[in-house]
Design a protein around this motif. Structure first.
Motif, short mmCIF file in Angstrom:
data_model
loop_
_atom_site.label_atom_id
_atom_site.label_comp_id
_atom_site.label_asym_id
_atom_site.label_seq_id
_atom_site.Cartn_x
_atom_site.Cartn_y
_atom_site.Cartn_z
N TRP A 74 -78.51 9.06 -8.70
CA TRP A 74 -79.50 7.99 -8.70
C TRP A 74 -78.95 6.76 -7.98
CZ3 TRP A 74 -84.44 8.32 -9.50
CH2 TRP A 74 -84.93 9.35 -10.27
N ALA A 75 -77.68 6.45 -8.21
CA ALA A 75 -77.08 5.30 -7.54
C ALA A 75 -77.10 5.49 -6.03
CB ALA A 75 -75.66 5.08 -8.04
N LEU A 76 -76.77 6.70 -5.58
CA LEU A 76 -76.80 6.97 -4.15
C LEU A 76 -78.22 6.93 -3.59
CD1 LEU A 76 -74.16 9.84 -3.94
CD2 LEU A 76 -73.90 7.46 -3.23
N THR A 77 -79.19 7.39 -4.38
CA THR A 77 -80.59 7.33 -3.95
C THR A 77 -81.03 5.89 -3.75
OG1 THR A 77 -81.07 9.38 -5.13
CG2 THR A 77 -82.95 7.97 -4.56
N PHE A 78 -80.74 5.03 -4.72
CA PHE A 78 -81.12 3.63 -4.59
C PHE A 78 -80.36 2.95 -3.45
CE2 PHE A 78 -82.89 4.03 -8.90
CZ PHE A 78 -84.12 3.43 -8.68
N LEU A 79 -79.13 3.37 -3.20
CA LEU A 79 -78.38 2.82 -2.07
C LEU A 79 -79.05 3.18 -0.75
CD1 LEU A 79 -75.89 1.38 -0.95
CD2 LEU A 79 -74.74 3.59 -0.95
N VAL A 80 -79.49 4.42 -0.62
CA VAL A 80 -80.18 4.86 0.61
C VAL A 80 -81.49 4.10 0.77
CG1 VAL A 80 -81.32 6.83 1.69
CG2 VAL A 80 -79.07 7.10 0.69
N VAL A 81 -82.24 3.94 -0.33
CA VAL A 81 -83.49 3.18 -0.27
C VAL A 81 -83.21 1.74 0.17
CG1 VAL A 81 -85.37 2.23 -1.67
CG2 VAL A 81 -84.72 4.62 -1.93
N ALA A 82 -82.15 1.16 -0.37
CA ALA A 82 -81.80 -0.22 0.00
C ALA A 82 -81.44 -0.32 1.47
CB ALA A 82 -80.64 -0.71 -0.86
N LEU A 83 -80.68 0.65 1.97
CA LEU A 83 -80.30 0.62 3.39
C LEU A 83 -81.51 0.78 4.30
CD1 LEU A 83 -77.03 2.74 3.27
CD2 LEU A 83 -77.23 0.28 3.62
N ILE A 84 -82.41 1.69 3.95
CA ILE A 84 -83.61 1.89 4.77
C ILE A 84 -84.50 0.66 4.71
CG2 ILE A 84 -85.73 3.23 4.96
CD1 ILE A 84 -84.10 5.68 4.04
N ALA A 107 -83.35 -5.56 -4.34
CA ALA A 107 -83.61 -4.96 -5.65
C ALA A 107 -82.99 -3.56 -5.74
CB ALA A 107 -85.10 -4.89 -5.91
N SER A 108 -83.16 -2.76 -4.72
CA SER A 108 -82.60 -1.41 -4.72
C SER A 108 -81.08 -1.45 -4.70
CB SER A 108 -83.10 -0.62 -3.51
OG SER A 108 -84.48 -0.41 -3.61
N ALA A 109 -80.51 -2.37 -3.95
CA ALA A 109 -79.05 -2.50 -3.93
C ALA A 109 -78.52 -2.93 -5.29
CB ALA A 109 -78.64 -3.49 -2.85
N GLY A 110 -79.23 -3.81 -5.95
CA GLY A 110 -78.82 -4.25 -7.28
C GLY A 110 -78.87 -3.11 -8.28
N ILE A 111 -79.94 -2.32 -8.24
CA ILE A 111 -80.05 -1.17 -9.14
C ILE A 111 -78.95 -0.16 -8.85
CG2 ILE A 111 -81.50 0.81 -9.76
CD1 ILE A 111 -83.93 -1.02 -9.27
N ALA A 112 -78.68 0.10 -7.58
CA ALA A 112 -77.63 1.04 -7.20
C ALA A 112 -76.27 0.55 -7.71
CB ALA A 112 -77.60 1.23 -5.69
N GLN A 113 -76.02 -0.73 -7.60
CA GLN A 113 -74.75 -1.29 -8.05
C GLN A 113 -74.60 -1.16 -9.57
OE1 GLN A 113 -74.25 -5.40 -7.07
NE2 GLN A 113 -72.05 -5.34 -7.39
N ILE A 114 -75.65 -1.47 -10.30
CA ILE A 114 -75.61 -1.36 -11.77
C ILE A 114 -75.39 0.09 -12.19
CG2 ILE A 114 -77.02 -1.53 -13.86
CD1 ILE A 114 -78.31 -4.03 -12.53
N LEU A 115 -76.13 1.03 -11.59
CA LEU A 115 -75.97 2.44 -11.94
C LEU A 115 -74.57 2.95 -11.59
CD1 LEU A 115 -79.41 3.95 -10.90
CD2 LEU A 115 -78.53 3.59 -13.21
N PHE A 116 -74.02 2.48 -10.48
CA PHE A 116 -72.68 2.90 -10.09
C PHE A 116 -71.65 2.44 -11.10
CE2 PHE A 116 -68.67 2.20 -7.81
CZ PHE A 116 -68.43 3.49 -7.40
N PHE A 117 -71.75 1.18 -11.55
CA PHE A 117 -70.79 0.68 -12.53
C PHE A 117 -70.94 1.38 -13.88
CE2 PHE A 117 -70.44 -3.14 -9.70
CZ PHE A 117 -69.12 -2.91 -9.35
#
Length: 57
Positions: free
Chosen positions: A4-14, A26-36
Motif C-alpha cells: 500500500w505504501a508503494l502504491t501511494f508513492l506511485v500515485v504521488a509521483l504520477i 496527500a498521497s506522499a503523506g499517506i505513503a510515508q505514514i504507511l511506510f513508518f
C-alpha cells in the motif's frame, strides 16, 4: 502494508508529474505514514521472534 505504501508513492509521483500538487502531497503523506507503520511493525515482529528464542534470520 508495504504494498500500500508503494502504491501511494506511485500515485504521488504520477500526480506530481501531472501537476496535481494537492493530490501528490496527500498521497506522499499517506505513503510515508504507511511506510513508518510497516517499519515499526517489522521491528516489533523481529523483537518478538528473538524473545521467543528464535534468532532473526
Amino acid at each position: 502494508m508495504l504494498g500500500w505504501a508503494l502504491t501511494f508513492l506511485v500515485v504521488a509521483l504520477i500526480a506530481g508529474f501531472l501537476g496535481f500538487g494537492g493530490i501528490a502531497s496527500a498521497s506522499a503523506g499517506i505513503a510515508q505514514i504507511l511506510f513508518f507503520i510497516f517499519i515499526v511493525l517489522f521491528i516489533v515482529a523481529m523483537i518478538a521472534r528473538a524473545v521467543r528464542g528464535r534468532p532473526p534470520v
